[in-house]
Design an enzyme around this catalytic site. Structure first.
Site: not given
Length: 359
Positions: A91, A111, A118, A163-164, A219-220, A296, A340
């Protein structure tokens, strides 16, 4: 499978051409065709000899991506689903901002970071994208602008897609050099942001690169207990290691770090947690910024929901009272598959259903 010529930096393209008996200016001409005239085939390079066009065709493709799906939001956000040469899907998102046009690129197929909220991690990492496949995303969005003939251009890039990025460090760094090149797309380094989930050793490497590209950290959560529960990466790089690397980055670069903080209802959005976050960032307050992000929802992660507006604002107020630079992120593309990984996941599910139906 031929690599994309987008995978070469300008210096690498010059070296490649010289090794094949060409003058340096020939590589410069090819570079101009790719990034200024933005041709889609080597045959369009009219000042390159047919013999050398043949060598180019034998060695490279131009853009390796195929467009599978395009979704356009009422606010002008465009979400693309691209197919890679091996059939895998990625994407890319175009976001229209008041300051320009920003593109969010993907760096991996799937990922492995394992964030529990996520959509990107619903499918485990299958492979890294090479630098040409990352650059190709920008080139196809720029082609969208070129076809409209309104003089628009990709002005900002965020490396925040599936992805990271720091798990694909070498290819991401090559991509950054290509799009930042003054003789090509010339996207300013300060208009580019790379986001990491917190690979502390790579943050240190990034600090040592000497680039002016912005750094964002997902961070989250304001403490190790919660962050380890919702972000598996914290078990390897707990907050002490992460913030040591961030402090090194700030000391080395004197550049601001942005903290991304997705607001999850009754998970990480309490007044107490806001104070914890303020305390966590206290020593780097002058060179840090907190981005509060509306969640989302993802159907596969229905244990999470979006924080109500009043909880977000209360959280924000605590940060502001503590002197934290922060903002609530403006949403884009809320009427399309905004999260995402959502569009990719839905399309893959439909593809599987089609295959099953034909059996």
């Amino acid at each position: 499978m031929k690599p994309s010529i987008y995978s070469l930096t300008r210096d690498e393209l010059i070296a490649w051409a010289v090794e094949r008996g060409q003058k340096q200016f020939r590589a410069t001409q090819i570079w101009d065709w790719l990034y200024k005239k933005r041709v889609q085939s080597f045959e369009e390079m009219t000042n390159i000899s047919k013999d050398f066009v043949s060598i180019l065709n034998d060695s490279f493709c131009v853009n390796p991506l195929k467009q599978r799906v395009v979704q356009e939001s009422a606010d002008g956000t465009v979400k693309y689903l691209f197919e890679l040469p091996d059939g895998m899907l990625i994407e890319t998102v175009l976001m229209r901002q008041h300051y320009g046009h920003s593109v969010c690129v993907t760096t991996q197929v799937g990922c492995n970071i394992g964030c529990t909220f996520c959509a990107s991690g619903l499918i485990k990492k299958q492979r890294d994208l090479n630098s040409g496949e990352i650059t190709a995303q920008i080139m196809l969005v720029q082609k969208y602008f070129d076809d409209r003939k309104q003089g628009e251009r990709v002005s900002h890039v965020v490396v925040m897609g599936i992805g990271e990025p720091f798990d694909n460090y070498k290819n991401v760094m090559c991509f950054l050099r290509v799009i930042n090149d003054d003789n090509g797309l010339a996207i300013g380094a300060r208009h580019i942001t790379v986001s990491t989930s917190g690979l502390a050793h790579k943050i240190r490497d990034f600090a040592n690169e000497g680039v002016q590209v912005n750094l964002a950290v997902s961070l989250h959560a304001p403490n190790n207990d919660l962050r380890s529960r919702i972000m598996r990466v914290n078990r390897s790089f707990p907050l002490e290691k992460l913030f040591s690397a961030i402090e090194y980055y700030i000391e080395k670069t004197n550049r601001r770090v942005t903290f991304e903080y997705i607001m999850l209802n009754e998970v990480n959005d309490s007044i107490k947690q806001a104070q914890e976050l303020a305390d966590l960032t206290k020593t780097i307050r002058k060179l840090s910024y907190v981005n509060l992000i509306p969640y989302n929802p993802v159907s596969e992660h229905d244990q999470y929901s979006r924080s109500p507006k009043e909880r977000v604002l209360a959280f924000y107020d605590v940060l502001k009272k503590n002197g934290v630079n922060c903002v609530v992120r403006q949403e884009h593309g809320t009427d399309i598959d905004a999260a995402c990984g959502q569009l990719r996941s839905k399309t893959m599910k439909k593809d599987r259903e089609k295959v099953t139906a034909t059996k």
